[in-house]
Scaffold this motif. Structure first.
Motif, PDB file in Angstrom:
ATOM      1  N   PHE A  39      17.192   3.372 -66.814  1.00  0.00           N
ATOM      2  CA  PHE A  39      16.789   4.520 -66.007  1.00  0.00           C
ATOM      3  C   PHE A  39      17.542   4.527 -64.678  1.00  0.00           C
ATOM      4  O   PHE A  39      18.067   5.556 -64.237  1.00  0.00           O
ATOM      5  N   GLY A  40      17.622   3.366 -64.040  1.00  0.00           N
ATOM      6  CA  GLY A  40      18.338   3.265 -62.770  1.00  0.00           C
ATOM      7  C   GLY A  40      19.809   3.551 -62.912  1.00  0.00           C
ATOM      8  O   GLY A  40      20.428   4.173 -62.038  1.00  0.00           O
ATOM      9  N   PHE A  78      26.244   7.915 -69.231  1.00  0.00           N
ATOM     10  CA  PHE A  78      24.833   8.275 -69.084  1.00  0.00           C
ATOM     11  C   PHE A  78      24.131   8.238 -70.443  1.00  0.00           C
ATOM     12  O   PHE A  78      23.032   7.706 -70.577  1.00  0.00           O
ATOM     13  N   GLN A  79      24.793   8.777 -71.462  1.00  0.00           N
ATOM     14  CA  GLN A  79      24.198   8.794 -72.795  1.00  0.00           C
ATOM     15  C   GLN A  79      24.093   7.402 -73.399  1.00  0.00           C
ATOM     16  O   GLN A  79      23.103   7.065 -74.060  1.00  0.00           O
ATOM     17  N   PRO A 107      19.151   4.728 -75.859  1.00  0.00           N
ATOM     18  CA  PRO A 107      18.194   3.699 -76.305  1.00  0.00           C
ATOM     19  C   PRO A 107      16.813   3.880 -75.675  1.00  0.00           C
ATOM     20  O   PRO A 107      15.791   3.613 -76.319  1.00  0.00           O
ATOM     21  N   LEU A 108      16.782   4.330 -74.429  1.00  0.00           N
ATOM     22  CA  LEU A 108      15.498   4.585 -73.775  1.00  0.00           C
ATOM     23  C   LEU A 108      14.791   5.760 -74.436  1.00  0.00           C
ATOM     24  O   LEU A 108      13.577   5.715 -74.680  1.00  0.00           O
ATOM     25  N   PHE A 109      15.552   6.807 -74.763  1.00  0.00           N
ATOM     26  CA  PHE A 109      14.968   7.939 -75.476  1.00  0.00           C
ATOM     27  C   PHE A 109      14.357   7.481 -76.803  1.00  0.00           C
ATOM     28  O   PHE A 109      13.235   7.856 -77.152  1.00  0.00           O
ATOM     29  N   ALA A 110      15.126   6.670 -77.539  1.00  0.00           N
ATOM     30  CA  ALA A 110      14.666   6.212 -78.850  1.00  0.00           C
ATOM     31  C   ALA A 110      13.388   5.386 -78.729  1.00  0.00           C
ATOM     32  O   ALA A 110      12.474   5.510 -79.547  1.00  0.00           O
ATOM     33  N   THR A 157      14.407  16.694 -71.190  1.00  0.00           N
ATOM     34  CA  THR A 157      14.747  17.554 -70.055  1.00  0.00           C
ATOM     35  C   THR A 157      14.019  17.087 -68.801  1.00  0.00           C
ATOM     36  O   THR A 157      14.596  17.056 -67.704  1.00  0.00           O
ATOM     37  N   ALA A 158      12.753  16.697 -68.956  1.00  0.00           N
ATOM     38  CA  ALA A 158      11.986  16.182 -67.811  1.00  0.00           C
ATOM     39  C   ALA A 158      12.606  14.885 -67.285  1.00  0.00           C
ATOM     40  O   ALA A 158      12.669  14.660 -66.069  1.00  0.00           O
ATOM     41  N   PHE A 159      13.074  14.034 -68.194  1.00  0.00           N
ATOM     42  CA  PHE A 159      13.703  12.775 -67.793  1.00  0.00           C
ATOM     43  C   PHE A 159      14.955  13.039 -66.959  1.00  0.00           C
ATOM     44  O   PHE A 159      15.146  12.455 -65.888  1.00  0.00           O
ATOM     45  N   VAL A 160      15.817  13.925 -67.453  1.00  0.00           N
ATOM     46  CA  VAL A 160      17.034  14.252 -66.711  1.00  0.00           C
ATOM     47  C   VAL A 160      16.685  14.889 -65.374  1.00  0.00           C
ATOM     48  O   VAL A 160      17.313  14.602 -64.346  1.00  0.00           O
TER      49      VAL A 160
END
Length: 459
Positions: free
Chosen positions: A122-123, A331-332, A337-340, A367-370
């Motif tokens: 995330f950071g 970024f991806q 992995p965090l999304f998964a 979208t909220a994460f970004v």
């Protein structure tokens, strides 16, 4: 865990199309693993090394690069040995870092490992957003200097560039998983080499034509460049920046899981780690030392946005385009992995998400994460402090602590034996460095906030 019983289950099969666990046959080699390591290690962290060496000087600066390289190589070797449980050839494979921690340590270690990994991911998303935005702003800035001269006010507001980068990421984040974006990863790797090579070339050219600042054995001088307390904080912050530049342990197990066997994966991985870290350290030495030689104690936090790098403007523009493209893919790499992980946990708790609302859920939450990363990037657009903080929180737990603890458990090293004491001493010293770098980065953010106005930051 009954390791001996497990060996019978994971013996290699005769079918040439599958591996010892029934999965698709792996074809990776030492060279492919080396390429993965170099791609993972050489990133935006290379841009801060000239600044880091400016804080440390000609003695401590290069020495810190070498010491971090040695520690990283050694602990990555320990981590590579933990890829399989039991026998290094036929033992059960761990497909991820967290699985390895679960297999050897279990309990709270698994939670702590996951916390460190996901906070770092995330950071890193925030750090990459800041870095890409600074580079995008530098494109317009360099053309402004070229057109109106270096005395013109060409400063740029960062907020608009941060929002623009976020919009691009919202689009790419809707792809279900990173396997569908392999082409983007290839482009990102090429871009990272390109802008790092340009930074080295421009630094060498500036050094030959005439340095723009004074260098010294101890770096920035107390009473001349900064005061005594600032010297202490920036020194530790510089160590955090160096740590960030070597941070790749988080994906070592995943890289090792691509290697064909035999030979044993841990042997191949050690060779690849030696090749990869040796190459990147040599590259870092050139970029950091030449950047310091070119700009001295006034070296900019991001070397490609330094005052002297706006000519030749077209080459600087190309380098900054490379940075932006690299960080779009980077970024991806760190966030997928965090999304998964989040989506997997959500589906396990609410199975209907997988059947009926998976697309809507993915659209809303990603979208909220970004959006959150954009907001925090706008609120805290402090390049070196953010990199130092990320490097510090990732270095000790993921590069040193877990590899050491798993190795001790795997080899059943007796407590208070010579080897046990040596390993724990290494871990403790690295913890102190991490704590100091983390504190210095937080102090850097605090100092910057004293004169900072949200949404009005210029570069």
């Amino acid at each position: 865990m009954d390791i001996d019983a497990g060996r019978q289950v994971y013996l290699p099969r005769c079918n040439g199309d599958v591996d010892d666990d029934g999965r698709e046959k792996r074809t990776g080699t030492m060279w492919t693993a080396t390429a993965h390591i170099i791609t993972a290690v050489i990133g935006s962290g290379v841009l801060s090394l000239a600044w880091a060496i400016a804080q440390l000087g000609w003695v401590a600066g290069p020495l810190s690069l070498v010491l971090f390289a040695i520690v990283t190589f050694y602990t990555c070797g320990l981590l590579a040995d933990c890829y399989r449980v039991g026998d290094p050839v036929t033992g059960k494979r761990n497909y991820t870092y967290t699985e390895a921690v679960q297999a050897y340590l279990g309990g709270w270690h698994v939670w702590f490992c996951g916390f460190c990994q996901y906070v770092n991911m995330f950071g890193t998303g925030i750090g990459y957003t800041i870095t890409a935005s600074i580079s995008a702003a530098a494109l317009k800035k360099s053309n402004c200097f070229h057109k109106y001269g270096h005395k013109a006010d060409c400063s740029q507001h960062l907020s608009g560039y941060i929002i623009g980068f976020g919009v691009v990421q919202v689009i790419f984040c809707q792809v279900p998983n990173f396997h569908k974006l392999s082409w983007l990863s290839v482009v990102a790797a090429v871009m990272s080499f390109s802008y790092a090579a340009i930074a080295v070339g421009l630094s060498l050219a500036q050094t030959i034509s005439g340095p723009r600042g004074k260098t010294s054995l101890t770096g920035t001088e107390v009473g001349v460049d900064i005061d005594a307390s600032q010297k202490v904080w920036t020194t530790f912050q510089a160590l955090g920046n160096v740590a960030f530049a070597y941070s790749y342990s988080i994906i070592l197990i995943e890289i090792q899981d691509t290697l064909a066997s035999p030979p044993a994966e841990n042997k191949t991985m050690r060779q690849a780690t030696l090749m990869g870290i040796s190459t990147t350290t040599a590259f870092y030495m050139m970029c950091g030392c030449l950047g310091y030689a070119a700009f001295g104690n006034t070296a900019n936090g991001n070397i490609l946005t330094g005052f002297g790098f706006y000519e030749p403007y077209w080459l600087v523009d190309f380098a900054n385009v490379c940075i932006v493209l690299h960080l779009v893919g980077g970024f991806q790499v760190f966030c997928q992995p965090l999304f998964a992980a989040v989506e997997g946990a959500a589906v396990r708790r609410y199975p209907s998400l997988a059947r009926e609302h998976s697309i809507v859920f993915r659209l809303v939450w990603r979208t909220a994460f970004v959006g959150l990363t954009m907001l925090l990037a706008v609120v805290m657009p402090f390049f070196n402090s953010i990199l130092g903080f990320l490097g510090s929180i990732a270095f000790w737990p993921l590069t040193v602590f877990f590899p050491v603890e798993m190795y001790i458990r795997q080899r059943q090293i007796p407590k208070f034996s010579t080897k046990w004491v040596a390993l724990q001493s290494l871990s403790f010293v690295c913890f102190l460095v991490t704590a100091a770098a983390c504190a210095a980065s937080i102090q850097g953010v605090r100092d910057a906030l004293k004169t900072y106005t949200p949404f009005k930051t210029k570069t």
